[in-house]
Design a protein around this motif. Structure first.
Motif, PDB file in Angstrom:
ATOM      1  N   MET A   1       7.184   6.436  -2.008  1.00  0.00           N
ATOM      2  CA  MET A   1       6.629   5.538  -1.053  1.00  0.00           C
ATOM      3  C   MET A   1       6.158   4.306  -1.823  1.00  0.00           C
ATOM      4  SD  MET A   1       3.502   6.080   1.653  1.00  0.00           S
ATOM      5  CE  MET A   1       2.789   7.310   0.650  1.00  0.00           C
ATOM      6  N   HIS A   2       6.763   3.171  -1.546  1.00  0.00           N
ATOM      7  CA  HIS A   2       6.404   1.942  -2.256  1.00  0.00           C
ATOM      8  C   HIS A   2       5.134   1.333  -1.673  1.00  0.00           C
ATOM      9  CE1 HIS A   2      10.667   2.331  -3.285  1.00  0.00           C
ATOM     10  NE2 HIS A   2      10.288   1.782  -4.409  1.00  0.00           N
ATOM     11  N   PHE A   3       4.409   0.639  -2.529  1.00  0.00           N
ATOM     12  CA  PHE A   3       3.244  -0.104  -2.060  1.00  0.00           C
ATOM     13  C   PHE A   3       3.140  -1.416  -2.829  1.00  0.00           C
ATOM     14  CE2 PHE A   3       1.531   2.283  -5.618  1.00  0.00           C
ATOM     15  CZ  PHE A   3       0.635   1.415  -6.214  1.00  0.00           C
ATOM     16  N   LYS A   4       2.457  -2.356  -2.216  1.00  0.00           N
ATOM     17  CA  LYS A   4       2.272  -3.673  -2.820  1.00  0.00           C
ATOM     18  C   LYS A   4       0.799  -4.038  -2.689  1.00  0.00           C
ATOM     19  CE  LYS A   4       5.570  -6.535  -2.327  1.00  0.00           C
ATOM     20  NZ  LYS A   4       6.268  -7.097  -3.452  1.00  0.00           N
ATOM     21  N   LEU A   5       0.229  -4.519  -3.773  1.00  0.00           N
ATOM     22  CA  LEU A   5      -1.149  -4.982  -3.794  1.00  0.00           C
ATOM     23  C   LEU A   5      -1.124  -6.493  -3.977  1.00  0.00           C
ATOM     24  CD1 LEU A   5      -4.249  -4.444  -4.160  1.00  0.00           C
ATOM     25  CD2 LEU A   5      -3.757  -4.406  -6.608  1.00  0.00           C
ATOM     26  N   ARG A   6      -1.793  -7.194  -3.088  1.00  0.00           N
ATOM     27  CA  ARG A   6      -1.879  -8.651  -3.190  1.00  0.00           C
ATOM     28  C   ARG A   6      -3.339  -9.054  -3.155  1.00  0.00           C
ATOM     29  NH1 ARG A   6       2.533  -8.762   1.108  1.00  0.00           N
ATOM     30  NH2 ARG A   6       4.428  -9.046  -0.095  1.00  0.00           N
ATOM     31  N   LEU A   7      -3.723  -9.914  -4.092  1.00  0.00           N
ATOM     32  CA  LEU A   7      -5.074 -10.465  -4.115  1.00  0.00           C
ATOM     33  C   LEU A   7      -5.006 -11.942  -3.767  1.00  0.00           C
ATOM     34  CD1 LEU A   7      -6.458  -8.862  -7.401  1.00  0.00           C
ATOM     35  CD2 LEU A   7      -6.670  -8.033  -5.053  1.00  0.00           C
ATOM     36  N   PHE A   8      -6.021 -12.399  -3.060  1.00  0.00           N
ATOM     37  CA  PHE A   8      -6.069 -13.790  -2.628  1.00  0.00           C
ATOM     38  C   PHE A   8      -7.376 -14.432  -3.041  1.00  0.00           C
ATOM     39  CE2 PHE A   8      -2.920 -11.930   0.082  1.00  0.00           C
ATOM     40  CZ  PHE A   8      -2.004 -12.942   0.313  1.00  0.00           C
ATOM     41  N   ALA A   9      -7.299 -15.687  -3.440  1.00  0.00           N
ATOM     42  CA  ALA A   9      -8.465 -16.536  -3.648  1.00  0.00           C
ATOM     43  C   ALA A   9      -8.443 -17.512  -2.465  1.00  0.00           C
ATOM     44  CB  ALA A   9      -8.376 -17.281  -4.975  1.00  0.00           C
ATOM     45  N   GLY A  10      -9.231 -17.220  -1.455  1.00  0.00           N
ATOM     46  CA  GLY A  10      -9.125 -17.983  -0.207  1.00  0.00           C
ATOM     47  C   GLY A  10      -7.799 -17.647   0.448  1.00  0.00           C
ATOM     48  N   SER A  11      -6.985 -18.660   0.712  1.00  0.00           N
ATOM     49  CA  SER A  11      -5.672 -18.424   1.318  1.00  0.00           C
ATOM     50  C   SER A  11      -4.537 -18.458   0.293  1.00  0.00           C
ATOM     51  CB  SER A  11      -5.415 -19.463   2.418  1.00  0.00           C
ATOM     52  OG  SER A  11      -5.412 -20.761   1.855  1.00  0.00           O
ATOM     53  N   THR A  12      -4.877 -18.604  -1.002  1.00  0.00           N
ATOM     54  CA  THR A  12      -3.874 -18.674  -2.057  1.00  0.00           C
ATOM     55  C   THR A  12      -3.721 -17.317  -2.741  1.00  0.00           C
ATOM     56  OG1 THR A  12      -4.422 -20.988  -2.470  1.00  0.00           O
ATOM     57  CG2 THR A  12      -3.205 -19.836  -4.204  1.00  0.00           C
ATOM     58  N   GLN A  13      -2.496 -16.817  -2.773  1.00  0.00           N
ATOM     59  CA  GLN A  13      -2.245 -15.543  -3.449  1.00  0.00           C
ATOM     60  C   GLN A  13      -2.410 -15.735  -4.945  1.00  0.00           C
ATOM     61  OE1 GLN A  13       1.176 -13.188  -2.202  1.00  0.00           O
ATOM     62  NE2 GLN A  13       1.550 -12.674  -4.339  1.00  0.00           N
ATOM     63  N   SER A  14      -3.254 -14.907  -5.562  1.00  0.00           N
ATOM     64  CA  SER A  14      -3.531 -15.045  -6.985  1.00  0.00           C
ATOM     65  C   SER A  14      -2.932 -13.926  -7.830  1.00  0.00           C
ATOM     66  CB  SER A  14      -5.045 -15.103  -7.214  1.00  0.00           C
ATOM     67  OG  SER A  14      -5.666 -13.918  -6.716  1.00  0.00           O
ATOM     68  N   TYR A  15      -2.485 -12.842  -7.186  1.00  0.00           N
ATOM     69  CA  TYR A  15      -1.957 -11.708  -7.942  1.00  0.00           C
ATOM     70  C   TYR A  15      -1.119 -10.841  -7.015  1.00  0.00           C
ATOM     71  CZ  TYR A  15      -1.898  -7.482 -10.850  1.00  0.00           C
ATOM     72  OH  TYR A  15      -1.517  -6.396 -11.588  1.00  0.00           O
ATOM     73  N   GLU A  16      -0.025 -10.279  -7.561  1.00  0.00           N
ATOM     74  CA  GLU A  16       0.784  -9.344  -6.788  1.00  0.00           C
ATOM     75  C   GLU A  16       1.277  -8.242  -7.711  1.00  0.00           C
ATOM     76  OE1 GLU A  16       3.604 -10.513  -3.560  1.00  0.00           O
ATOM     77  OE2 GLU A  16       5.086  -9.766  -5.001  1.00  0.00           O
ATOM     78  N   PHE A  17       1.214  -7.017  -7.223  1.00  0.00           N
ATOM     79  CA  PHE A  17       1.628  -5.847  -7.987  1.00  0.00           C
ATOM     80  C   PHE A  17       2.374  -4.914  -7.055  1.00  0.00           C
ATOM     81  CE2 PHE A  17       0.640  -1.410  -9.180  1.00  0.00           C
ATOM     82  CZ  PHE A  17       1.206  -1.374 -10.442  1.00  0.00           C
ATOM     83  N   THR A  18       3.534  -4.420  -7.477  1.00  0.00           N
ATOM     84  CA  THR A  18       4.327  -3.495  -6.676  1.00  0.00           C
ATOM     85  C   THR A  18       4.571  -2.230  -7.486  1.00  0.00           C
ATOM     86  OG1 THR A  18       5.464  -5.352  -5.617  1.00  0.00           O
ATOM     87  CG2 THR A  18       6.494  -3.183  -5.422  1.00  0.00           C
ATOM     88  N   SER A  19       4.418  -1.087  -6.846  1.00  0.00           N
ATOM     89  CA  SER A  19       4.711   0.185  -7.491  1.00  0.00           C
ATOM     90  C   SER A  19       5.067   1.188  -6.403  1.00  0.00           C
ATOM     91  CB  SER A  19       3.526   0.669  -8.325  1.00  0.00           C
ATOM     92  OG  SER A  19       3.921   1.780  -9.127  1.00  0.00           O
ATOM     93  N   GLN A  20       4.962   2.448  -6.723  1.00  0.00           N
ATOM     94  CA  GLN A  20       5.244   3.460  -5.719  1.00  0.00           C
ATOM     95  C   GLN A  20       4.460   4.716  -6.019  1.00  0.00           C
ATOM     96  OE1 GLN A  20       9.476   3.668  -6.366  1.00  0.00           O
ATOM     97  NE2 GLN A  20       9.339   5.735  -7.160  1.00  0.00           N
ATOM     98  N   PHE A  21       4.189   5.454  -4.963  1.00  0.00           N
ATOM     99  CA  PHE A  21       3.629   6.784  -5.094  1.00  0.00           C
ATOM    100  C   PHE A  21       4.791   7.753  -5.135  1.00  0.00           C
ATOM    101  CE2 PHE A  21       0.151   4.678  -2.605  1.00  0.00           C
ATOM    102  CZ  PHE A  21      -0.732   4.604  -3.656  1.00  0.00           C
ATOM    103  N   LEU A  22       4.616   8.841  -5.846  1.00  0.00           N
ATOM    104  CA  LEU A  22       5.657   9.852  -5.982  1.00  0.00           C
ATOM    105  C   LEU A  22       5.261  11.101  -5.193  1.00  0.00           C
ATOM    106  CD1 LEU A  22       5.954   9.503  -9.849  1.00  0.00           C
ATOM    107  CD2 LEU A  22       7.463   8.472  -8.149  1.00  0.00           C
ATOM    108  N   PHE A  23       6.253  11.860  -4.802  1.00  0.00           N
ATOM    109  CA  PHE A  23       6.035  13.148  -4.164  1.00  0.00           C
ATOM    110  C   PHE A  23       6.660  14.219  -5.040  1.00  0.00           C
ATOM    111  CE2 PHE A  23       5.931  10.144  -0.668  1.00  0.00           C
ATOM    112  CZ  PHE A  23       4.812  10.553   0.045  1.00  0.00           C
TER     113      PHE A  23
END
Length: 86
Positions: A1-23
Motif C-alpha cells: 500500500m503506497h503512501f505519500k507525505l507532503r509538508l507545506f509552509a503555508g500554501s507552498t509544498q516544502s517536502y514530499e516523501f513516497t514509500s509503501q507499507f508492506l503486508f
C-alpha cells in the motif's frame, strides 16, 4: 500500500516523501485467493520482487510491515510512522 507525505509552509509544498507499507506475503496470498481479487489473474508482484522492498534493510522492512488482525469485514492494521525531515 503506497503512501505519500507532503509538508507545506503555508500554501507552498516544502517536502514530499513516497514509500509503501508492506503486508505479510502469506496474508497477501490469502487475500488474493478471495473475491474480488481472485478474478484479476495471477499476482505479478510479490514482496521478494518488489523494488522498494528489496531496497530496505531487514529492520526497515519490519518497521514498514503492517501487523494485521482479522476483522468481520477483512483485516485491520496499525502502524506508528515517524519521519525525520531535515
Amino acid at each position: 500500500m503506497h503512501f505519500k507525505l507532503r509538508l507545506f509552509a503555508g500554501s507552498t509544498q516544502s517536502y514530499e516523501f513516497t514509500s509503501q507499507f508492506l503486508f505479510d506475503e502469506a496474508l497477501t496470498t490469502l487475500v488474493h485467493s478471495n473475491n474480488p481479487y481472485n478474478n484479476r489473474g495471477t499476482r505479478n508482484v510479490r514482496n521478494s520482487t518488489d523494488g522498494i522492498d528489496n531496497s530496505l534493510s531487514t529492520a526497515e522492512k519490519s518497521a514498514l510491515t503492517l501487523q494485521t488482525t482479522a476483522t468481520a469485514s477483512g483485516y485491520a492494521g496499525v502502524i506508528n510512522l515517524g519521519v525525520k525531515v531535515g
